[in-house]
Scaffold this motif. Structure first.
Motif, PDB file in Angstrom:
ATOM      1  N   UNK A   1      11.912  11.805  -6.928  1.00  0.00           N
ATOM      2  CA  UNK A   1      11.877  10.752  -5.906  1.00  0.00           C
ATOM      3  C   UNK A   1      10.477  10.576  -5.320  1.00  0.00           C
ATOM      4  N   UNK A   2       9.755  11.652  -4.959  1.00  0.00           N
ATOM      5  CA  UNK A   2       8.375  11.439  -4.489  1.00  0.00           C
ATOM      6  C   UNK A   2       7.505  10.734  -5.524  1.00  0.00           C
ATOM      7  N   UNK A   3       7.681  11.079  -6.807  1.00  0.00           N
ATOM      8  CA  UNK A   3       6.901  10.412  -7.858  1.00  0.00           C
ATOM      9  C   UNK A   3       7.253   8.928  -7.920  1.00  0.00           C
ATOM     10  N   UNK A   4       8.540   8.593  -7.802  1.00  0.00           N
ATOM     11  CA  UNK A   4       8.963   7.190  -7.848  1.00  0.00           C
ATOM     12  C   UNK A   4       8.429   6.405  -6.651  1.00  0.00           C
ATOM     13  N   UNK A   5       8.423   7.031  -5.445  1.00  0.00           N
ATOM     14  CA  UNK A   5       7.874   6.361  -4.269  1.00  0.00           C
ATOM     15  C   UNK A   5       6.381   6.098  -4.432  1.00  0.00           C
ATOM     16  N   UNK A   6       5.667   7.069  -4.979  1.00  0.00           N
ATOM     17  CA  UNK A   6       4.245   6.871  -5.239  1.00  0.00           C
ATOM     18  C   UNK A   6       4.041   5.828  -6.332  1.00  0.00           C
ATOM     19  N   UNK A   7       4.968   5.808  -7.303  1.00  0.00           N
ATOM     20  CA  UNK A   7       4.871   4.826  -8.387  1.00  0.00           C
ATOM     21  C   UNK A   7       5.024   3.402  -7.893  1.00  0.00           C
ATOM     22  N   UNK A   8       5.911   3.172  -6.909  1.00  0.00           N
ATOM     23  CA  UNK A   8       6.064   1.809  -6.391  1.00  0.00           C
ATOM     24  C   UNK A   8       4.811   1.385  -5.633  1.00  0.00           C
ATOM     25  N   UNK A   9       4.121   2.345  -4.987  1.00  0.00           N
ATOM     26  CA  UNK A   9       2.862   2.019  -4.317  1.00  0.00           C
ATOM     27  C   UNK A   9       1.785   1.655  -5.331  1.00  0.00           C
TER      28      UNK A   9
ATOM     29  N   UNK B   1      -1.539  -2.674  -7.894  1.00  0.00           N
ATOM     30  CA  UNK B   1      -1.931  -3.355  -9.134  1.00  0.00           C
ATOM     31  C   UNK B   1      -1.558  -4.837  -9.083  1.00  0.00           C
ATOM     32  N   UNK B   2      -0.450  -5.168  -8.389  1.00  0.00           N
ATOM     33  CA  UNK B   2      -0.012  -6.561  -8.307  1.00  0.00           C
ATOM     34  C   UNK B   2      -0.654  -7.314  -7.149  1.00  0.00           C
ATOM     35  N   UNK B   3      -1.205  -6.590  -6.163  1.00  0.00           N
ATOM     36  CA  UNK B   3      -1.707  -7.221  -4.942  1.00  0.00           C
ATOM     37  C   UNK B   3      -2.751  -8.316  -5.173  1.00  0.00           C
TER      38      UNK B   3
ATOM     39  N   UNK C   1      -3.161 -10.588  -7.516  1.00  0.00           N
ATOM     40  CA  UNK C   1      -2.693 -11.884  -8.000  1.00  0.00           C
ATOM     41  C   UNK C   1      -1.212 -11.922  -8.340  1.00  0.00           C
ATOM     42  N   UNK C   2      -0.531 -10.786  -8.402  1.00  0.00           N
ATOM     43  CA  UNK C   2       0.849 -10.761  -8.853  1.00  0.00           C
ATOM     44  C   UNK C   2       1.860 -10.939  -7.735  1.00  0.00           C
ATOM     45  N   UNK C   3       3.146 -10.925  -8.109  1.00  0.00           N
ATOM     46  CA  UNK C   3       4.247 -11.044  -7.164  1.00  0.00           C
ATOM     47  C   UNK C   3       4.585  -9.647  -6.657  1.00  0.00           C
ATOM     48  N   UNK C   4       4.067  -9.299  -5.509  1.00  0.00           N
ATOM     49  CA  UNK C   4       4.257  -7.940  -4.985  1.00  0.00           C
ATOM     50  C   UNK C   4       5.718  -7.659  -4.653  1.00  0.00           C
ATOM     51  N   UNK C   5       6.479  -8.690  -4.285  1.00  0.00           N
ATOM     52  CA  UNK C   5       7.883  -8.478  -3.942  1.00  0.00           C
ATOM     53  C   UNK C   5       8.731  -8.204  -5.175  1.00  0.00           C
ATOM     54  N   UNK C   6       8.230  -8.530  -6.360  1.00  0.00           N
ATOM     55  CA  UNK C   6       8.935  -8.181  -7.594  1.00  0.00           C
ATOM     56  C   UNK C   6       8.416  -6.872  -8.162  1.00  0.00           C
TER      57      UNK C   6
ATOM     58  N   UNK D   1      -9.374  -4.068  -3.918  1.00  0.00           N
ATOM     59  CA  UNK D   1      -9.819  -4.945  -2.835  1.00  0.00           C
ATOM     60  C   UNK D   1      -9.548  -4.439  -1.445  1.00  0.00           C
ATOM     61  N   UNK D   2      -9.066  -3.218  -1.309  1.00  0.00           N
ATOM     62  CA  UNK D   2      -8.770  -2.676   0.010  1.00  0.00           C
ATOM     63  C   UNK D   2     -10.009  -2.205   0.743  1.00  0.00           C
ATOM     64  N   UNK D   3      -9.845  -1.897   2.010  1.00  0.00           N
ATOM     65  CA  UNK D   3     -10.937  -1.421   2.849  1.00  0.00           C
ATOM     66  C   UNK D   3     -11.419  -0.059   2.372  1.00  0.00           C
ATOM     67  N   UNK D   4     -12.729   0.115   2.272  1.00  0.00           N
ATOM     68  CA  UNK D   4     -13.277   1.405   1.881  1.00  0.00           C
ATOM     69  C   UNK D   4     -13.211   2.376   3.057  1.00  0.00           C
ATOM     70  N   UNK D   5     -13.394   3.662   2.769  1.00  0.00           N
ATOM     71  CA  UNK D   5     -13.360   4.675   3.819  1.00  0.00           C
ATOM     72  C   UNK D   5     -14.452   4.412   4.857  1.00  0.00           C
TER      73      UNK D   5
END
Length: 521
Positions: A404-412, A417-419, A421-426, A472-476
């Motif tokens: 389960x922890x691996x799957x939760x990290x996998x959805x992140x 990867x989709x953020x 240009x892709x459909x993040x809700x899918x 594209x996220x904020x750097x540290x």
């Protein structure tokens, strides 16, 4: 003191209540621990944002100017929301049939305004059921909350399921309390190296003893929310109102008033914001105006938790005269002990009553309860290891505990990867399903499930902060300069968790000691 026969029965009740639904209960508790930081995860996934956005004190002219641009039929309800990116979302909505669903839904004209310059950022005309498309970067936060609340099972069955799991957790907690004749001693019992079974039992007892009050609180409030939403209103409507749910809603929330023609200019929203801020101690984040433009207009201001407070507050004002009408209770139309009790259920369940500190404590306690559930199932299986059926269940437990922890990290991972240009809700739930499938395949073939899946979880933890930045996220450095505490906190938790899972953190090894005689009870 319980006799031997009753103790055996309690052991059976405790074991079966935790084992029959144990895998699902583990999923609810672990996702709940993660969902404690849902808002922070939302800021983290979006690259930052205001932790406590508030509506500025000068909005009246903006709302009035926008109201003249839309058809008066959209004045049924007007709302103002302070978004995390600093903009204001002003919505004018009405009810109309959605041709795609055939149902009557809320259709809105939505304006996003920069409050500092007054410039219009965007304008959309959408059904509120499609509003998520305007906030693609909220997909990860919403998926994690939905997974915890209803295990992603369609309504109302998901709420039924989590409600039953809450009751099962309460049965296990209460029976465990009754079984422990030496609870105070168990709290201070260190694990003893006397064999695998004794070590697992000692760790299970120690974590369960410390987390007992929390587990009962969590189980009760969780079951309350699940059943109150899915069963509460229908049952009240059936028993007290002959099945009329609309009558039940009006009894709880109040009957709608008839619209009266406008005889004067609407009360200044700026004054109402100032008045409500002085009364609560913190500016509102959300304002709703019913029957906008009429003498029966009603303005409600929703505020966050004030300093030193526990619950959120909503105040009511007359929209034509700006007269303060009182605080809106959580339940019913007037203040009551029942409403006060219901209002504290949320803070107690989600641990958001004292800011980040209480959330961190609830997160740690949630992980501890996940550990109790996991070790409880492992102990139950360990004692029945000779049975082929229980051997298979034991492997299922190991796959769930580490998978389960691996799957939760996998959805992140899928979300980031989709953020761009892709459909993040899918892709977010799809990433969870794909990761779950991979985990199950690996777990069925691995000789040691935990030794195989644990480093995978650690590697994903370390990879996520880097992936967030690369997509594209904020750097540290930017997060430090801009004071994005949510981004820094989640990144640090992931790095710390990843190093711990990979056994890369320094540990203090205790000196060898003489084992204490006698098994833990």
């Amino acid at each position: 003191m319980l006799d031997q026969q009753r103790t055996k029965r309690l052991v059976a009740v405790h074991g079966w209540s935790g084992t029959v639904l144990g895998l699902l209960l583990y999923a609810v508790v672990l996702t709940g621990a993660v969902a404690v930081f849902a808002n922070e995860i939302g800021h983290w996934s979006k690259g930052g944002g205001q932790a406590s956005p508030k509506i500025p004190g000068v909005v009246h002219k903006t709302v009035m100017d926008l109201s003249r641009e839309v058809d008066p039929s959209f004045h049924e309800e007007v709302s103002i929301l302070a978004e995390e990116d600093g903009n204001l979302r002003v919505s004018f909505q009405r009810h109309q049939e959605n041709p795609e669903t055939g149902r009557t839904e809320d259709y809105a004209e939505i304006f996003r305004i920069d409050p500092e310059t007054g410039e219009r950022v965007s304008h959309n005309s959408v059904y509120l059921s499609e509003l998520r498309e305007l906030d693609r970067l909220a997909a990860l936060e919403r998926f994690l909350v939905d997974l915890h609340v209803r295990l992603y099972v369609p309504a109302p069955w998901g709420l039924f399921l989590t409600g039953i799991l809450g009751l099962a957790m309460m049965v296990a907690a209460v029976s465990g309390f009754l079984m422990h004749r030496h609870l105070i001693r168990d709290i201070f019992t260190a694990p003893r190296a006397r064999g695998l079974l004794s070590d697992r039992r000692d760790r299970h007892v120690l974590a369960a003893a410390w987390g007992l009050p929390f587990s009962i609180l969590l189980a009760f409030t969780g079951a309350f929310f699940s059943f109150a939403i899915s069963l509460g209103l229908p049952l009240v409507a059936m028993v007290a109102f002959g099945g009329d749910q609309q009558a039940a809603i009006e009894a709880v929330l109040g009957a709608p008033q008839e619209e009266q023609p406008l005889s004067a200019y609407p009360a200044s929203l700026d004054y109402i914001i100032l008045d409500s801020t002085e009364r609560v101690g913190v500016a509102p984040r959300f304002i709703a105006i019913e029957r906008f433009g009429t003498d029966s207009a009603l303005v409600s201001t929703s505020h966050g938790v004030a300093e030193g407070g526990i619950v959120r507050q909503t105040l009511m004002f007359d929209g034509a005269t700006r007269t303060f009408l009182g605080e809106k209770p959580t339940l019913g139309t007037s203040p009551s002990a029942g409403s006060a009790a219901v209002s504290i259920m949320g803070p107690l369940h989600f641990g958001n009553f004292a800011g980040f500190a209480s959330k961190l404590a609830w997160f740690a306690l949630g992980l501890a309860m996940s550990f109790v559930i996991a070790t409880g199932m492992q102990l139950w299986v360990f004692k029945r290891v000779d049975s082929a059926g229980w051997h298979g269940f034991g492997r299922a437990v190991e796959i769930t505990v580490w998978g389960l922890p691996v799957a939760l990290l996998g959805c992140a991972v899928a979300f980031f990867l989709a953020a761009p240009a892709g459909d993040t809700y899918w892709w977010t739930p799809a990433g969870f399903v794909i990761a779950s499938f991979i985990v199950i395949r690996i777990g069925l073939k691995a000789a040691d499930v935990s030794a195989t899946l644990r480093p995978i979880a650690g590697a994903l933890c370390l990879m996520l902060p880097l992936l967030r930045h690369l997509t594209g996220g904020t750097s540290i450095s930017e997060a430090v300069i801009e004071g994005e505490l949510a981004v820094l906190s989640i990144d640090l938790l992931l790095v710390f968790g990843g190093l711990a899972l990979l056994n890369m953190l320094p540990t203090l090894r205790p000196r060898a000691s003489v084992p204490t005689p006698g098994p833990a009870e």
